[in-house]
Scaffold this motif. Structure first.
Motif, PDB file in Angstrom:
ATOM      1  N   ARG A  46     -22.720 -26.383  -1.253  1.00 48.82           N
ATOM      2  CA  ARG A  46     -23.707 -26.903  -2.307  1.00 48.82           C
ATOM      3  C   ARG A  46     -24.896 -27.453  -2.285  1.00 48.82           C
ATOM      4  NH1 ARG A  46     -22.656 -32.588   2.076  1.00 48.82           N
ATOM      5  NH2 ARG A  46     -20.418 -32.396   2.117  1.00 48.82           N
ATOM      6  N   THR A  47     -25.481 -26.613  -2.500  1.00 45.87           N
ATOM      7  CA  THR A  47     -26.498 -25.726  -2.695  1.00 45.87           C
ATOM      8  C   THR A  47     -26.089 -25.648  -4.332  1.00 45.87           C
ATOM      9  OG1 THR A  47     -27.843 -25.751  -1.067  1.00 45.87           O
ATOM     10  CG2 THR A  47     -28.685 -24.596  -2.725  1.00 45.87           C
ATOM     11  N   ALA A  48     -25.411 -24.199  -4.330  1.00 51.29           N
ATOM     12  CA  ALA A  48     -25.100 -22.939  -5.249  1.00 51.29           C
ATOM     13  C   ALA A  48     -24.751 -24.489  -6.723  1.00 51.29           C
ATOM     14  CB  ALA A  48     -24.273 -22.080  -5.326  1.00 51.29           C
ATOM     15  N   ALA A  49     -23.983 -25.328  -5.593  1.00 49.54           N
ATOM     16  CA  ALA A  49     -23.390 -26.157  -6.499  1.00 49.54           C
ATOM     17  C   ALA A  49     -24.192 -27.516  -7.654  1.00 49.54           C
ATOM     18  CB  ALA A  49     -21.966 -26.807  -6.188  1.00 49.54           C
ATOM     19  N   ALA A  50     -25.374 -27.438  -7.017  1.00 51.42           N
ATOM     20  CA  ALA A  50     -26.810 -28.419  -7.564  1.00 51.42           C
ATOM     21  C   ALA A  50     -27.324 -27.657  -8.357  1.00 51.42           C
ATOM     22  CB  ALA A  50     -27.418 -28.610  -6.837  1.00 51.42           C
ATOM     23  N   GLU A  51     -27.661 -26.810  -8.412  1.00 52.50           N
ATOM     24  CA  GLU A  51     -28.294 -25.320  -8.929  1.00 52.50           C
ATOM     25  C   GLU A  51     -27.612 -25.634 -10.403  1.00 52.50           C
ATOM     26  OE1 GLU A  51     -31.138 -23.299 -10.388  1.00 52.50           O
ATOM     27  OE2 GLU A  51     -31.098 -24.435  -8.973  1.00 52.50           O
ATOM     28  N   ARG A  52     -25.687 -25.002 -10.425  1.00 50.27           N
ATOM     29  CA  ARG A  52     -25.555 -25.261 -11.176  1.00 50.27           C
ATOM     30  C   ARG A  52     -25.873 -26.272 -13.122  1.00 50.27           C
ATOM     31  NH1 ARG A  52     -21.901 -22.256  -8.147  1.00 50.27           N
ATOM     32  NH2 ARG A  52     -20.667 -24.561  -8.004  1.00 50.27           N
ATOM     33  N   LYS A  53     -25.583 -27.003 -11.690  1.00 49.12           N
ATOM     34  CA  LYS A  53     -25.704 -28.046 -12.261  1.00 49.12           C
ATOM     35  C   LYS A  53     -26.875 -28.337 -13.499  1.00 49.12           C
ATOM     36  CE  LYS A  53     -24.537 -33.475 -11.875  1.00 49.12           C
ATOM     37  NZ  LYS A  53     -24.007 -34.519 -10.898  1.00 49.12           N
ATOM     38  N   ALA A  59     -20.619 -23.415  13.362  1.00 50.32           N
ATOM     39  CA  ALA A  59     -21.693 -22.676  12.679  1.00 50.32           C
ATOM     40  C   ALA A  59     -22.201 -22.099  11.560  1.00 50.32           C
ATOM     41  CB  ALA A  59     -22.833 -22.367  13.501  1.00 50.32           C
ATOM     42  N   ASP A  60     -21.045 -20.883  11.540  1.00 50.23           N
ATOM     43  CA  ASP A  60     -20.684 -20.264  10.004  1.00 50.23           C
ATOM     44  C   ASP A  60     -20.418 -21.556   8.881  1.00 50.23           C
ATOM     45  OD1 ASP A  60     -22.212 -17.967  11.175  1.00 50.23           O
ATOM     46  OD2 ASP A  60     -20.113 -17.099  11.556  1.00 50.23           O
ATOM     47  N   LEU A  61     -19.409 -21.811   9.604  1.00 50.56           N
ATOM     48  CA  LEU A  61     -18.986 -22.679   7.737  1.00 50.56           C
ATOM     49  C   LEU A  61     -19.774 -23.925   7.619  1.00 50.56           C
ATOM     50  CD1 LEU A  61     -14.733 -23.139   9.768  1.00 50.56           C
ATOM     51  CD2 LEU A  61     -15.556 -22.180   7.531  1.00 50.56           C
ATOM     52  N   GLU A  62     -19.950 -24.767   8.334  1.00 42.66           N
ATOM     53  CA  GLU A  62     -21.475 -25.007   7.961  1.00 42.66           C
ATOM     54  C   GLU A  62     -22.662 -24.139   6.689  1.00 42.66           C
ATOM     55  OE1 GLU A  62     -23.262 -27.130  11.501  1.00 42.66           O
ATOM     56  OE2 GLU A  62     -21.378 -28.509  11.403  1.00 42.66           O
ATOM     57  N   ARG A  63     -22.828 -23.164   7.391  1.00 39.91           N
ATOM     58  CA  ARG A  63     -23.698 -22.884   6.720  1.00 39.91           C
ATOM     59  C   ARG A  63     -23.124 -22.654   5.409  1.00 39.91           C
ATOM     60  NH1 ARG A  63     -23.496 -17.900   5.941  1.00 39.91           N
ATOM     61  NH2 ARG A  63     -22.076 -17.355   7.680  1.00 39.91           N
ATOM     62  N   GLU A  88     -21.038 -24.260   3.607  1.00 41.61           N
ATOM     63  CA  GLU A  88     -20.637 -25.185   3.434  1.00 41.61           C
ATOM     64  C   GLU A  88     -22.278 -25.704   2.884  1.00 41.61           C
ATOM     65  OE1 GLU A  88     -18.922 -28.393   1.731  1.00 41.61           O
ATOM     66  OE2 GLU A  88     -18.495 -26.910   2.143  1.00 41.61           O
ATOM     67  N   ASN A  89     -23.277 -25.514   3.332  1.00 48.00           N
ATOM     68  CA  ASN A  89     -24.794 -25.870   2.705  1.00 48.00           C
ATOM     69  C   ASN A  89     -24.836 -24.819   1.318  1.00 48.00           C
ATOM     70  OD1 ASN A  89     -24.476 -27.760   4.571  1.00 48.00           O
ATOM     71  ND2 ASN A  89     -26.033 -26.769   6.107  1.00 48.00           N
TER      72      ASN A  89
END
Length: 318
Positions: free
Chosen positions: A112-119, A102-106, A108-109
Motif C-alpha cells: 500500500r505504501t508503494a502504491a501510494a508513492e507511485r500515485k 505478521a509477515d503477510l500484514e507487513r 500488505e502495508n
C-alpha cells in the motif's frame, strides 16, 4: 469428512514450499482434499489419484508431484494401502507459525505504501513546474527599431533568437501594421537607404482586414426564420459557416431564402430542400423560377358535349 482435519489443512497446517521457496498452492490444495477424507485424528485418508484429479482439476502428473512434495515436507506420511490406493496419515501435530500472519500484514502495508508513492509521483509528473516553463525576457523581445534588432542579435546568448518566437494562436498582435519576422531580420541587415524605404512602407495605411465570419453568425437566425423548411438546425448552421467561408454575403443568402420560401408556399413540402443541402449546393445564387401561366378553368354550368343517341339532333338549327 472431519471438520478438525479440514480446519487444520486450511488454517493451521504450515504452508508447503516449492524448490524455489515460493508458496506451494498446488500442494496445499491437494492437502485439503486429503483432509476431507480423513478422520478427526487425520488418519485413514485414501482417496485415489483420479478422485483428487476430479476435485482439484489438476492432471495426474501434477497430483503425484504434489503428493511427493507434501510427503517430503512431512505434512503427510504413508500408512499402508486400501484397495491398491495409498493410505495417508496427516501430520496434524505440525502447526503453522504465528509469524506467517505478521509477515503477510507487513507485505500488505509495504504494498500500500508503494502504491501510494507511485500515485504521488504520477500526479507530480502531470503538473508542470515553473522551472520547466521557457521564459523570454522582455528586453530582447521588444523591438523598437532596426538598431535595437541588430544589438539584440549580436548580444543574444541563446541559440534561438527572440525574433523567432512565434505568438500563440490566442495572442493578438498589438499592431496590425507590424512586419513579419523575416522582414525584421531583413531590415536589420539592410543599408540605411533600404531601412528608410521599409519605414515608409510601414507608414502606409494597412488594408482593411477581411471581416471575420464569426461576426455574421447572428445573421443565421434571420436565415432560419425565412427558410421554408426548418430541419437539421445544427447541420444548417455548419453549412452556413461554410458558405460564409466561401465568401458568400449573408444578406444575399437571407434574401434568397425568403424568395425560395415564396416559391415553395403552395408546393408539396416533401420536395423542399433541407437548409443544409440548399446552402452546401449554393442554391442562394440560383435564379428564381419564373411564374407559370395560369390554368384555364371552366366557369358556369358548362357540360362537355357528348354524342347524342338520337341522330336527328345533328340537323337541328344551332
Amino acid at each position: 469428512m472431519s471438520t478438525e482435519a479440514v480446519d487444520w489443512a486450511m488454517d493451521k497446517a504450515p504452508m508447503p514450499r516449492t524448490e524455489k521457496g515460493k508458496p506451494d498452492t498446488t500442494g496445499r490444495h491437494v492437502l485439503q482434499v486429503l483432509a476431507e477424507y480423513a478422520n478427526p485424528a487425520g488418519a485413514n485418508t485414501h482417496p485415489s489419484v483420479l478422485r483428487i484429479q476430479f476435485r482439484t482439476g489438476y492432471d495426474r502428473t501434477t497430483v503425484q508431484r504434489a503428493l511427493r512434495r507434501l510427503e517430503k515436507a512431512g505434512l503427510i506420511r504413508r500408512d499402508g494401502s486400501v484397495d491398491n490406493r495409498t493410505r495417508w496419515q496427516l501430520a496434524m501435530e505440525m502447526v503453522r507459525p504465528a509469524s506467517d500472519w505478521a509477515d503477510l500484514e507487513r507485505e500488505e502495508n509495504e504494498y500500500r505504501t508503494a502504491a501510494a508513492e507511485r500515485k504521488r509521483r504520477s500526479r507530480s509528473k502531470g503538473v508542470t513546474g515553473a522551472e520547466s516553463v521557457t521564459v523570454t525576457d522582455s528586453k530582447p523581445v521588444t523591438v523598437t527599431g532596426a538598431e535595437s534588432v541588430t544589438g539584440d542579435v549580436t548580444d543574444s546568448a541563446p541559440s534561438r533568437h527572440a525574433l523567432n518566437a512565434q505568438p500563440s494562436r490566442t495572442q493578438r498582435r498589438p499592431n496590425h501594421q507590424q512586419p513579419p519576422v523575416n522582414q525584421l531580420h531583413k531590415d536589420s541587415s539592410s543599408p540605411p537607404a533600404q531601412q528608410d524605404a521599409a519605414a515608409a512602407d510601414e507608414a502606409k495605411p494597412a488594408s482593411k482586414p477581411r471581416a471575420d465570419k464569426n461576426e455574421h453568425i447572428d445573421a443565421f437566425g434571420a436565415f432560419w426564420l425565412n427558410y421554408p423548411k426548418k430541419k437539421a438546425r445544427e447541420e444548417a448552421r455548419k453549412a452556413w459557416v461554410a458558405a460564409l467561408g466561401r465568401g458568400a454575403d449573408p444578406q444575399h443568402i437571407v434574401t434568397a431564402a425568403a424568395s425560395y420560401a415564396r416559391e415553395r408556399a403552395n408546393e408539396d413540402p416533401k420536395y423542399t430542400k433541407y437548409p443544409a443541402t440548399w446552402l452546401n449546393k449554393g442554391c442562394y445564387d440560383d435564379e428564381p423560377d419564373q411564374p407559370g401561366r395560369p390554368h384555364l378553368r371552366a366557369v358556369g354550368d358548362y357540360q362537355p358535349w357528348r354524342n347524342p343517341e338520337d341522330h336527328s339532333s345533328y340537323y337541328e338549327e344551332l
